[in-house]
Design an enzyme around this catalytic site. Structure first.
Site, PDB file in Angstrom:
ATOM      1  N   LYS A  49      -2.918   5.797  -4.123  1.00 49.77           N
ATOM      2  CA  LYS A  49      -4.028   6.714  -3.821  1.00 49.77           C
ATOM      3  C   LYS A  49      -3.826   8.063  -4.495  1.00 49.77           C
ATOM      4  CE  LYS A  49      -3.792   4.762   0.842  1.00 49.77           C
ATOM      5  NZ  LYS A  49      -2.358   4.439   0.812  1.00 49.77           N
ATOM      6  N   ASP A  58       0.840  -1.202   0.000  1.00 48.11           N
ATOM      7  CA  ASP A  58       0.000   0.000   0.000  1.00 48.11           C
ATOM      8  C   ASP A  58       0.871   1.246   0.000  1.00 48.11           C
ATOM      9  OD1 ASP A  58      -2.966   1.128   0.879  1.00 48.11           O
ATOM     10  OD2 ASP A  58      -1.327   2.276   1.775  1.00 48.11           O
ATOM     11  N   HIS A  94      -7.804   9.555  -1.601  1.00 43.57           N
ATOM     12  CA  HIS A  94      -7.133   9.550  -0.304  1.00 43.57           C
ATOM     13  C   HIS A  94      -7.968  10.194   0.804  1.00 43.57           C
ATOM     14  CE1 HIS A  94      -2.745   9.215   1.279  1.00 43.57           C
ATOM     15  NE2 HIS A  94      -3.608   8.955   2.229  1.00 43.57           N
ATOM     16  N   TYR A 136       2.916   9.998  -0.403  1.00 48.07           N
ATOM     17  CA  TYR A 136       4.031   9.389   0.325  1.00 48.07           C
ATOM     18  C   TYR A 136       5.355   9.634  -0.388  1.00 48.07           C
ATOM     19  CZ  TYR A 136       0.299   6.600   2.562  1.00 48.07           C
ATOM     20  OH  TYR A 136      -0.824   6.175   3.214  1.00 48.07           O
TER      21      TYR A 136
END
Length: 280
Positions: free
Chosen positions: A76, A46, A112, A51
Site C-alpha cells: 500500500k 498483505d 492506504h 509497516y
C-alpha cells in the site's frame, strides 16, 4: 495446493479469500512470520510501506520455494505528507516498495487512506491507473475509503477499484458500505478481522458458537467473514495461531449462527474514522 477459495476481482484477477497480514510485525521478524504463513498454506500476503517490513516480507517470498505466480502480494501507498501528491511522487513510492520487496510486480496496490481533507486521492488514483497499465501491479484498489470518495474516483477516472480494504468485524459489519461495494463490483477486504484482541473473541455469542462447533472464537469469526463473502487478512506471529487461523474450511456456520453474529454489529470502530484521519 492451497485450499483457500478465491474471489474473482472485477478485472478478472483471482485473489485468495484468506490472507496473512503483517501489520505491526517488525521487519526483522517478518521473514520468519511470512515463511511460517506460507508453509502453513497461505498464498496471499498483505504488507504496506508504513509497516516498514516490506524487506523482510520480500525475503520470505524469495526463499519460500513457492512459484511467484502462486503467491498474491499486496502492498500500500502511505500517502502521508503535508504537500499535495503528484503522479511522479506516487510512481517513486511504488518503485521504492517494489525494490524493498525485491519483486518486479505486485498483485495488488492500494491507496492506504483517502485523506479526504487534502483531496489529492484522485491524482493518486490516476497514477495507480498508469501502474496497472504497465503491468507492475496486476490490480489496484483502495483502503479505508467511504462511499463519497469511492464515487468520486470512479466518476472522475472511470476506473473502479477492485478492492476496498476497511476495518470490518462483527462489531463493525459496515452493511451499507458492503452493499455499495456489491453494487459496483468492488470486493470487500477486512482489516482487523478479529477485532485486534479487544474483547470480540470473549463476547458470549461468539464463545457459545465456538463451543457448538468445537472451534476457537477466532475460527468462528474468520468463518463468518468467509461466508459473508469478504476477504480477511488475520495477523499473528505465533505459529500455532497462524495455523489456527488457517483451519477454517472444514465446517460452515448455519443460518442461526450468522443471524446471531449479525446482531453484534454496533458500528464500533477500533481504528480511526477515515473522515478524520490525516496523520503524517
Amino acid at each position: 495446493m492451497s485450499k483457500v477459495p478465491s474471489i474473482t476481482l472485477n478485472n478478472g484477477v483471482e485473489m485468495p479469500q484468506l490472507g496473512y497480514g503483517v501489520w505491526q510485525v517488525p521487519d526483522d521478524e517478518a521473514a520468519q512470520a511470512v515463511t511460517t504463513a506460507i508453509e502453513t498454506g497461505y498464498r496471499s500476503i498483505d504488507t504496506a510501506a508504513i509497516y516498514e517490513n516490506e524487506v523482510g516480507t520480500g525475503k520470505a517470498i524469495a526463499s519460500s520455494g513457492v512459484a511467484r505466480e502462486e503467491l498474491f502480494v499486496t502492498t500500500k501507498l502511505w500517502n502521508s505528507s503535508k504537500e499535495t501528491w503528484t503522479r511522479d511522487s506516487v510512481l517513486r513510492e511504488f518503485d521504492a516498495s517494489l525494490a524493498k520487496l525485491g519483486l518486479d510486480h505486485v498483485d495488488l496496490y492500494l491507496i492506504h487512506w483517502p485523506r479526504a481533507v487534502r483531496e489529492d486521492y484522485v491524482t493518486i488514483w490516476n497514477a495507480f491507473g498508469e501502474i496497472a497499465k504497465s503491468g507492475r501491479a496486476r490490480a489496484i484498489g483502495v483502503s479505508n475509503f467511504k462511499e463519497p470518495q469511492l464515487r468520486r474516483i470512479i466518476d472522475e477516472s472511470g476506473v473502479v477499484p477492485v478492492v476496498n480494504q476497511v476495518e470490518l468485524h462483527p462489531q463493525l459489519a459496515q452493511p451499507e458500505l458492503r452493499a455499495f461495494h456489491a453494487e459496483h463490483g468492488i470486493a470487500t477486504e477486512a482489516w482487523s478481522p478479529l477485532g485486534q484482541g479487544k474483547g470480540l473473541l470473549e463476547v458470549p455469542t461468539i464463545v457459545a458458537i465456538a463451543q457448538k462447533y468445537a472451534k476457537t472464537p477466532a475460527q468462528i469469526v474468520l468463518r463468518w467473514h468467509l461466508q459473508l463473502g469478504t476477504i480477511a487478512i488475520p495477523k499473528s506471529v505465533t505459529p500455532s495461531r497462524i495455523a489456527e487461523n488457517f483451519d477454517v474450511f472444514g465446517f460452515e456456520l448455519d443460518t442461526e449462527d450468522i443471524t446471531a453474529i449479525a446482531a453484534l454489529d454496533e458500528a464500533k470502530r477500533l481504528g480511526p474514522d477515515p473522515d478524520d484521519f490525516d496523520s503524517n
